[in-house]
Design a protein around this motif. Structure first.
Motif, PDB file in Angstrom:
ATOM      1  N   ARG A 118     -16.264   6.860  -0.852  1.00  0.00           N
ATOM      2  CA  ARG A 118     -15.124   7.431  -1.573  1.00  0.00           C
ATOM      3  C   ARG A 118     -15.048   6.870  -2.991  1.00  0.00           C
ATOM      4  N   ALA A 119     -14.392   7.619  -3.872  1.00  0.00           N
ATOM      5  CA  ALA A 119     -14.218   7.155  -5.244  1.00  0.00           C
ATOM      6  C   ALA A 119     -13.290   5.946  -5.255  1.00  0.00           C
ATOM      7  N   PRO A 120     -13.569   4.943  -6.107  1.00  0.00           N
ATOM      8  CA  PRO A 120     -12.704   3.765  -6.167  1.00  0.00           C
ATOM      9  C   PRO A 120     -11.289   4.142  -6.596  1.00  0.00           C
ATOM     10  N   ARG A 121     -10.311   3.429  -6.032  1.00  0.00           N
ATOM     11  CA  ARG A 121      -8.917   3.640  -6.406  1.00  0.00           C
ATOM     12  C   ARG A 121      -8.513   2.500  -7.336  1.00  0.00           C
ATOM     13  N   PRO A 122      -8.328   2.779  -8.643  1.00  0.00           N
ATOM     14  CA  PRO A 122      -8.011   1.705  -9.587  1.00  0.00           C
ATOM     15  C   PRO A 122      -6.552   1.260  -9.486  1.00  0.00           C
ATOM     16  N   VAL A 123      -6.332  -0.046  -9.689  1.00  0.00           N
ATOM     17  CA  VAL A 123      -5.017  -0.666  -9.689  1.00  0.00           C
ATOM     18  C   VAL A 123      -4.991  -1.624 -10.870  1.00  0.00           C
ATOM     19  N   ALA A 124      -3.879  -1.682 -11.583  1.00  0.00           N
ATOM     20  CA  ALA A 124      -3.785  -2.589 -12.733  1.00  0.00           C
ATOM     21  C   ALA A 124      -3.059  -3.860 -12.341  1.00  0.00           C
ATOM     22  N   ALA A 125      -3.610  -4.993 -12.764  1.00  0.00           N
ATOM     23  CA  ALA A 125      -2.941  -6.281 -12.599  1.00  0.00           C
ATOM     24  C   ALA A 125      -2.202  -6.576 -13.895  1.00  0.00           C
ATOM     25  N   ASP A 126      -0.943  -7.038 -13.779  1.00  0.00           N
ATOM     26  CA  ASP A 126      -0.154  -7.323 -14.977  1.00  0.00           C
ATOM     27  C   ASP A 126      -0.590  -8.649 -15.611  1.00  0.00           C
ATOM     28  N   THR A 127       0.122  -9.088 -16.632  1.00  0.00           N
ATOM     29  CA  THR A 127      -0.262 -10.310 -17.347  1.00  0.00           C
ATOM     30  C   THR A 127      -0.158 -11.561 -16.477  1.00  0.00           C
ATOM     31  N   LEU A 128       0.589 -11.488 -15.383  1.00  0.00           N
ATOM     32  CA  LEU A 128       0.673 -12.606 -14.441  1.00  0.00           C
ATOM     33  C   LEU A 128      -0.376 -12.487 -13.340  1.00  0.00           C
ATOM     34  N   GLY A 129      -1.211 -11.450 -13.419  1.00  0.00           N
ATOM     35  CA  GLY A 129      -2.285 -11.257 -12.449  1.00  0.00           C
ATOM     36  C   GLY A 129      -1.859 -10.558 -11.173  1.00  0.00           C
ATOM     37  N   ARG A 130      -0.625 -10.066 -11.102  1.00  0.00           N
ATOM     38  CA  ARG A 130      -0.116  -9.429  -9.884  1.00  0.00           C
ATOM     39  C   ARG A 130      -0.526  -7.958  -9.837  1.00  0.00           C
ATOM     40  N   PHE A 131      -0.837  -7.486  -8.634  1.00  0.00           N
ATOM     41  CA  PHE A 131      -1.188  -6.084  -8.457  1.00  0.00           C
ATOM     42  C   PHE A 131      -0.744  -5.596  -7.077  1.00  0.00           C
ATOM     43  N   THR A 132      -0.537  -4.295  -6.974  1.00  0.00           N
ATOM     44  CA  THR A 132      -0.194  -3.666  -5.694  1.00  0.00           C
ATOM     45  C   THR A 132      -0.910  -2.335  -5.600  1.00  0.00           C
ATOM     46  N   SER A 133      -1.204  -1.938  -4.379  1.00  0.00           N
ATOM     47  CA  SER A 133      -1.784  -0.623  -4.093  1.00  0.00           C
ATOM     48  C   SER A 133      -1.022  -0.066  -2.903  1.00  0.00           C
ATOM     49  N   ASP A 134      -0.547   1.151  -3.015  1.00  0.00           N
ATOM     50  CA  ASP A 134       0.229   1.737  -1.923  1.00  0.00           C
ATOM     51  C   ASP A 134      -0.648   2.433  -0.887  1.00  0.00           C
ATOM     52  N   THR A 135      -1.955   2.289  -1.014  1.00  0.00           N
ATOM     53  CA  THR A 135      -2.876   2.872  -0.045  1.00  0.00           C
ATOM     54  C   THR A 135      -3.575   1.745   0.713  1.00  0.00           C
ATOM     55  N   ARG A 136      -3.368   1.701   2.027  1.00  0.00           N
ATOM     56  CA  ARG A 136      -4.027   0.688   2.850  1.00  0.00           C
ATOM     57  C   ARG A 136      -5.483   1.092   3.041  1.00  0.00           C
ATOM     58  N   PRO A 137      -6.422   0.171   2.826  1.00  0.00           N
ATOM     59  CA  PRO A 137      -7.825   0.513   3.039  1.00  0.00           C
ATOM     60  C   PRO A 137      -8.082   0.869   4.501  1.00  0.00           C
ATOM     61  N   ALA A 138      -8.895   1.864   4.712  1.00  0.00           N
ATOM     62  CA  ALA A 138      -9.304   2.248   6.065  1.00  0.00           C
ATOM     63  C   ALA A 138     -10.801   2.019   6.165  1.00  0.00           C
ATOM     64  N   GLY A 139     -11.221   1.279   7.164  1.00  0.00           N
ATOM     65  CA  GLY A 139     -12.640   0.984   7.312  1.00  0.00           C
ATOM     66  C   GLY A 139     -13.069  -0.109   6.367  1.00  0.00           C
ATOM     67  N   PRO A 140     -14.355  -0.188   6.077  1.00  0.00           N
ATOM     68  CA  PRO A 140     -14.851  -1.241   5.182  1.00  0.00           C
ATOM     69  C   PRO A 140     -14.301  -1.062   3.769  1.00  0.00           C
ATOM     70  N   PHE A 141     -13.961  -2.186   3.127  1.00  0.00           N
ATOM     71  CA  PHE A 141     -13.479  -2.128   1.756  1.00  0.00           C
ATOM     72  C   PHE A 141     -13.876  -3.396   1.016  1.00  0.00           C
ATOM     73  N   ALA A 142     -13.868  -3.304  -0.288  1.00  0.00           N
ATOM     74  CA  ALA A 142     -14.123  -4.444  -1.177  1.00  0.00           C
ATOM     75  C   ALA A 142     -13.286  -4.222  -2.421  1.00  0.00           C
ATOM     76  N   LEU A 143     -13.165  -5.250  -3.235  1.00  0.00           N
ATOM     77  CA  LEU A 143     -12.435  -5.149  -4.492  1.00  0.00           C
ATOM     78  C   LEU A 143     -13.387  -5.434  -5.638  1.00  0.00           C
ATOM     79  N   ARG A 144     -13.260  -4.656  -6.717  1.00  0.00           N
ATOM     80  CA  ARG A 144     -14.022  -4.920  -7.945  1.00  0.00           C
ATOM     81  C   ARG A 144     -13.005  -5.233  -9.031  1.00  0.00           C
TER      82      ARG A 144
END
Length: 159
Positions: A118-144
């Motif tokens: 699947r195409a990567p789902r981008p998420v932005a981390a703010d200046t404090l390094g915090r990030f959230t994604s409202d989609t729970r990964p299904a199956g194998p996943f990794a972060l870039r």
């Protein structure tokens, strides 16, 4: 009406539609008759994670499924993960609602949730390094993680 006339009447004029149907039938047959071995699939996922040749691999240093002490009466606790690549640490909480995390040391970054083909789902981390994604990964996943010119890819895990 013969079979050829019925096929021409049932399918659109272009041959692409028939090719798509045939391809789907062949995929289903191959999945049933000759499935991909689990070891080969894992190797392919690991290789995909390294398609950024300049990326550093972040090692999994903590996984609450393995490393945490069991809590009596605790059910459906979020999964806590910690990845480390040099001086950069990524803490991630996998919940039923998605991902919550922080990059340390705090810095803005772009984080992509990789999920196989699947195409990567981008998420932005703010200046404090915090990030959230409202989609729970299904199956194998990794972060870039992309912070400035640096690219870090985590190990692949099952959600």
């Amino acid at each position: 009406m013969n079979d050829d006339e019925l096929r021409r009447e049932a399918a659109p004029d272009d041959d692409g539609y028939a090719d798509t149907l045939l391809e789907e039938e062949l995929r289903l047959a191959a999945a049933v008759l000759d499935p991909v071995p689990a070891e080969l699939l894992q190797s392919a996922l690991d290789a995909y994670a390294l398609h950024d040749l300049d990326a550093r691999l972040a090692e999994l240093t903590f996984d609450s499924l393995v490393d945490a002490l069991p809590v009596r009466g605790g059910t459906d606790a979020p999964r806590m993960l910690t990845f480390r690549a040099g001086e950069v640490t990524v803490d991630v909480e996998v919940t039923a609602d998605g991902l919550i995390g922080q990059v340390l040391p705090p810095q803005p970054a772009r984080i992509e949730v990789l999920g196989g083909p699947r195409a990567p789902r981008p998420v932005a981390a703010d200046t404090l390094g915090r990030f959230t994604s409202d989609t729970r990964p299904a199956g194998p996943f990794a972060l870039r993680l992309r912070a400035g010119a640096e690219v870090i890819v985590t190990e692949w895990l099952r959600a």
